[in-house]
Design a protein around this motif. Structure first.
Motif, PDB file in Angstrom:
ATOM      1  N   UNK A 219     -35.368   1.032  32.708  1.00  0.00           N
ATOM      2  CA  UNK A 219     -34.759  -0.238  33.098  1.00  0.00           C
ATOM      3  C   UNK A 219     -34.827  -0.449  34.604  1.00  0.00           C
ATOM      4  N   UNK A 220     -34.966   0.651  35.359  1.00  0.00           N
ATOM      5  CA  UNK A 220     -35.057   0.526  36.815  1.00  0.00           C
ATOM      6  C   UNK A 220     -36.316  -0.242  37.224  1.00  0.00           C
ATOM      7  N   UNK A 221     -37.389  -0.058  36.468  1.00  0.00           N
ATOM      8  CA  UNK A 221     -38.620  -0.795  36.755  1.00  0.00           C
ATOM      9  C   UNK A 221     -38.404  -2.284  36.530  1.00  0.00           C
ATOM     10  N   UNK A 222     -37.757  -2.621  35.408  1.00  0.00           N
ATOM     11  CA  UNK A 222     -37.478  -4.020  35.121  1.00  0.00           C
ATOM     12  C   UNK A 222     -36.640  -4.676  36.192  1.00  0.00           C
ATOM     13  N   UNK A 223     -35.693  -3.923  36.759  1.00  0.00           N
ATOM     14  CA  UNK A 223     -34.859  -4.470  37.828  1.00  0.00           C
ATOM     15  C   UNK A 223     -35.661  -4.644  39.110  1.00  0.00           C
ATOM     16  N   UNK A 224     -36.486  -3.644  39.445  1.00  0.00           N
ATOM     17  CA  UNK A 224     -37.237  -3.675  40.704  1.00  0.00           C
ATOM     18  C   UNK A 224     -38.190  -4.861  40.772  1.00  0.00           C
ATOM     19  N   UNK A 225     -38.812  -5.202  39.647  1.00  0.00           N
ATOM     20  CA  UNK A 225     -39.823  -6.262  39.655  1.00  0.00           C
ATOM     21  C   UNK A 225     -39.220  -7.655  39.498  1.00  0.00           C
ATOM     22  N   UNK A 226     -37.909  -7.720  39.422  1.00  0.00           N
ATOM     23  CA  UNK A 226     -37.251  -9.031  39.296  1.00  0.00           C
ATOM     24  C   UNK A 226     -36.206  -9.217  40.396  1.00  0.00           C
ATOM     25  N   UNK A 227     -36.475  -8.649  41.589  1.00  0.00           N
ATOM     26  CA  UNK A 227     -35.568  -8.786  42.730  1.00  0.00           C
ATOM     27  C   UNK A 227     -36.294  -9.417  43.908  1.00  0.00           C
ATOM     28  N   UNK A 228     -36.793 -10.647  43.786  1.00  0.00           N
ATOM     29  CA  UNK A 228     -37.532 -11.238  44.909  1.00  0.00           C
ATOM     30  C   UNK A 228     -36.682 -11.444  46.158  1.00  0.00           C
ATOM     31  N   UNK A 229     -35.358 -11.430  45.994  1.00  0.00           N
ATOM     32  CA  UNK A 229     -34.499 -11.575  47.163  1.00  0.00           C
ATOM     33  C   UNK A 229     -34.514 -10.322  48.043  1.00  0.00           C
ATOM     34  N   UNK A 230     -34.914  -9.191  47.470  1.00  0.00           N
ATOM     35  CA  UNK A 230     -34.947  -7.930  48.221  1.00  0.00           C
ATOM     36  C   UNK A 230     -36.357  -7.352  48.368  1.00  0.00           C
ATOM     37  N   UNK A 231     -37.244  -7.632  47.425  1.00  0.00           N
ATOM     38  CA  UNK A 231     -38.565  -7.020  47.398  1.00  0.00           C
ATOM     39  C   UNK A 231     -39.623  -8.104  47.595  1.00  0.00           C
ATOM     40  N   UNK A 232     -40.539  -7.878  48.546  1.00  0.00           N
ATOM     41  CA  UNK A 232     -41.555  -8.881  48.875  1.00  0.00           C
ATOM     42  C   UNK A 232     -42.846  -8.702  48.087  1.00  0.00           C
ATOM     43  N   UNK A 233     -43.204  -7.470  47.800  1.00  0.00           N
ATOM     44  CA  UNK A 233     -44.460  -7.175  47.101  1.00  0.00           C
ATOM     45  C   UNK A 233     -44.246  -5.958  46.209  1.00  0.00           C
ATOM     46  N   UNK A 234     -44.861  -5.975  45.020  1.00  0.00           N
ATOM     47  CA  UNK A 234     -44.886  -4.817  44.134  1.00  0.00           C
ATOM     48  C   UNK A 234     -46.308  -4.261  44.115  1.00  0.00           C
ATOM     49  N   UNK A 235     -46.424  -2.936  44.237  1.00  0.00           N
ATOM     50  CA  UNK A 235     -47.724  -2.264  44.099  1.00  0.00           C
ATOM     51  C   UNK A 235     -47.618  -1.297  42.928  1.00  0.00           C
ATOM     52  N   UNK A 236     -48.223  -1.624  41.777  1.00  0.00           N
ATOM     53  CA  UNK A 236     -48.199  -0.689  40.649  1.00  0.00           C
ATOM     54  C   UNK A 236     -49.403   0.235  40.684  1.00  0.00           C
ATOM     55  N   UNK A 237     -49.170   1.514  40.451  1.00  0.00           N
ATOM     56  CA  UNK A 237     -50.262   2.490  40.337  1.00  0.00           C
ATOM     57  C   UNK A 237     -49.995   3.300  39.080  1.00  0.00           C
TER      58      UNK A 237
END
Length: 421
Positions: A187-205
């Motif tokens: 669920x932490x991944x789901x939260x991280x990718x839906x926080x545009x107010x805190x996170x500017x870019x996601x890099x998945x590897x």
């Protein structure tokens, strides 16, 4: 644990740290990198012990060979991580660089300043080296980062994160500039990718399933590639002394990487010469060859031979399996690549300059090579110090993503009291 609350707290701290990182001077960021490199070398034995915990659990859980290969942190890999940080520290600092400054008829000067992206969320699976590579590039480029490694590497990632934060503290930079997600809850991944107010870019590897999920669910822009279906085309003008080692290395150097060759294309005029030379090398590594009818006729007697299906041309094996096809020449090879390539890395082996230039111009991939193994498509090998990932997108960053890929530009205007009329 309330996952959403926990992730929001990480995001808030990262956003605050990103402001401090953006204004930190080059000397402080370089000092942090060198301190981390020294700590990694100092604690190499502890890192290998933590990695062995992860490997033991991974074997118990039945992880496949490709995943185990990615998870393994050898002494060579530890040395490479430290060397990568030192290379990053030696690179020119892109932050604050002003370019394209021009006077306008109004009297103002207009240019562009390179700036950090802000907060970068990085999601990765069984690659503990990503913890250090990503942290190093984000530190140098003035960004903060939230790292969410896979559960299979949790012990090693936690050990590495402590060393990163030790280096940040030694340089007077905020420890929150690099935070690792401590929970393995998905669920932490789901939260991280839906926080545009805190996170500017996601890099998945990670694997295809992870990236497909993020493409569907993310509310944050991503730098990513989905597949690594890489090709080597051996042209009829190729030098066999180059072609054979390139085609062997591109497949057999490592199986579980996105820049590994998955399809070998061979010109009809040279197929009967080059395939029998390659066959014993592949046989020694027990590589299964899934070949078209013409290649199978040449390879008759090869012990690990199967008929290629349409699906094989679409497949990233990440295993000792190679699709093989005989083509008429350059045009057919490029048509095949255009149809099946994932636009990651493709290479031609040829001594014909004109064909080499056509291949470079016409093949629409993030890395296009002449007379070189696809395994070179890597930030470390490209002199970027390390890479945060590889992008086959066309906007913002493409290919191995190093420092410049983790920055953006803003327009800056210098005036002398001008007003618009």
């Amino acid at each position: 644990m309330d996952i959403n609350q926990y992730m929001n707290e990480l995001g808030q701290r990262a956003r605050a740290a990103s402001r401090a990182m953006a204004k930190a001077d080059t000397a402080a960021r370089n000092k942090a990198l060198l301190q981390i490199a020294a700590a990694i070398r100092r604690d190499a034995a502890d890192l290998r012990a933590a990695n062995e915990q992860d490997l033991a659990q991974a074997r118990q859980n039945g992880l496949d060979a490709a995943m185990l290969d990615r998870l393994t942190l050898s002494q060579k890999a530890i040395d490479t991580m430290a060397e990568g940080l030192e290379q990053i520290a030696a690179l020119a600092d892109p932050i604050g660089e002003i370019s394209n400054m021009k006077y306008r008829p109004s009297g103002i000067q207009v240019g562009q300043m390179r700036v950090p992206l802000g907060v970068i969320g990085i999601i990765y699976e069984a690659r503990p080296n990503v913890t250090v590579d990503a942290a190093g590039l984000c530190i140098k480029s003035g960004n903060a980062t939230i790292l969410r490694g896979g559960s299979e590497a949790i012990h090693c990632n936690q050990a590495l994160a402590k060393l990163v934060q030790e280096g940040l503290a030694a340089a007077g930079l905020p420890a929150d500039a690099v935070q690792i997600v401590e929970t393995t809850d998905r669920a932490a991944v789901g939260a991280l990718i839906t926080m545009p107010e805190y996170v500017d870019v996601i890099v998945p590897r990670g694997g295809k399933s992870l990236i497909e999920r993020l493409m569907k669910e993310s509310r944050v822009p991503m730098i990513k590639h989905l597949d690594g279906i890489c090709h080597v085309y051996i042209d009829d003008s190729a030098d066999l002394a180059k072609a054979v080692p390139i085609a062997f290395n591109a497949k057999c150097h490592r199986y579980g990487t996105c820049n590994t060759m998955e399809t070998l294309l061979v010109s009809r005029a040279l197929a009967a010469s080059v395939l029998p030379r390659l066959a014993p090398l592949y046989q020694g590594e027990k590589v299964e060859l899934r070949a078209d009818e013409e290649a199978r006729a040449i390879l008759a007697g090869y012990p690990y031979l199967a008929a290629a299906s349409e699906e094989d041309w679409h497949t990233e094996y990440l295993a000792p399996i190679l699709a093989v096809k005989v083509v008429e020449g350059l045009d057919e090879a490029m048509d095949h690549i255009s149809t099946y390539s994932s636009k990651h890395t493709d290479s031609i082996v040829t001594e014909d300059y004109s064909r080499a230039m056509r291949f470079l111009r016409e093949v629409d991939s993030a890395s296009v090579m002449v007379n070189a193994s696809t395994r070179f498509a890597d930030g470390f090998e490209y002199g970027l110090g390390a890479e945060i990932g590889i992008s086959n997108d066309k906007l913002h960053a493409r290919g191995p993503v190093g420092l410049e890929g983790l920055t953006s530009v803003k327009y800056v205007v210098l005036g002398h009291g001008e007003v618009r009329r």
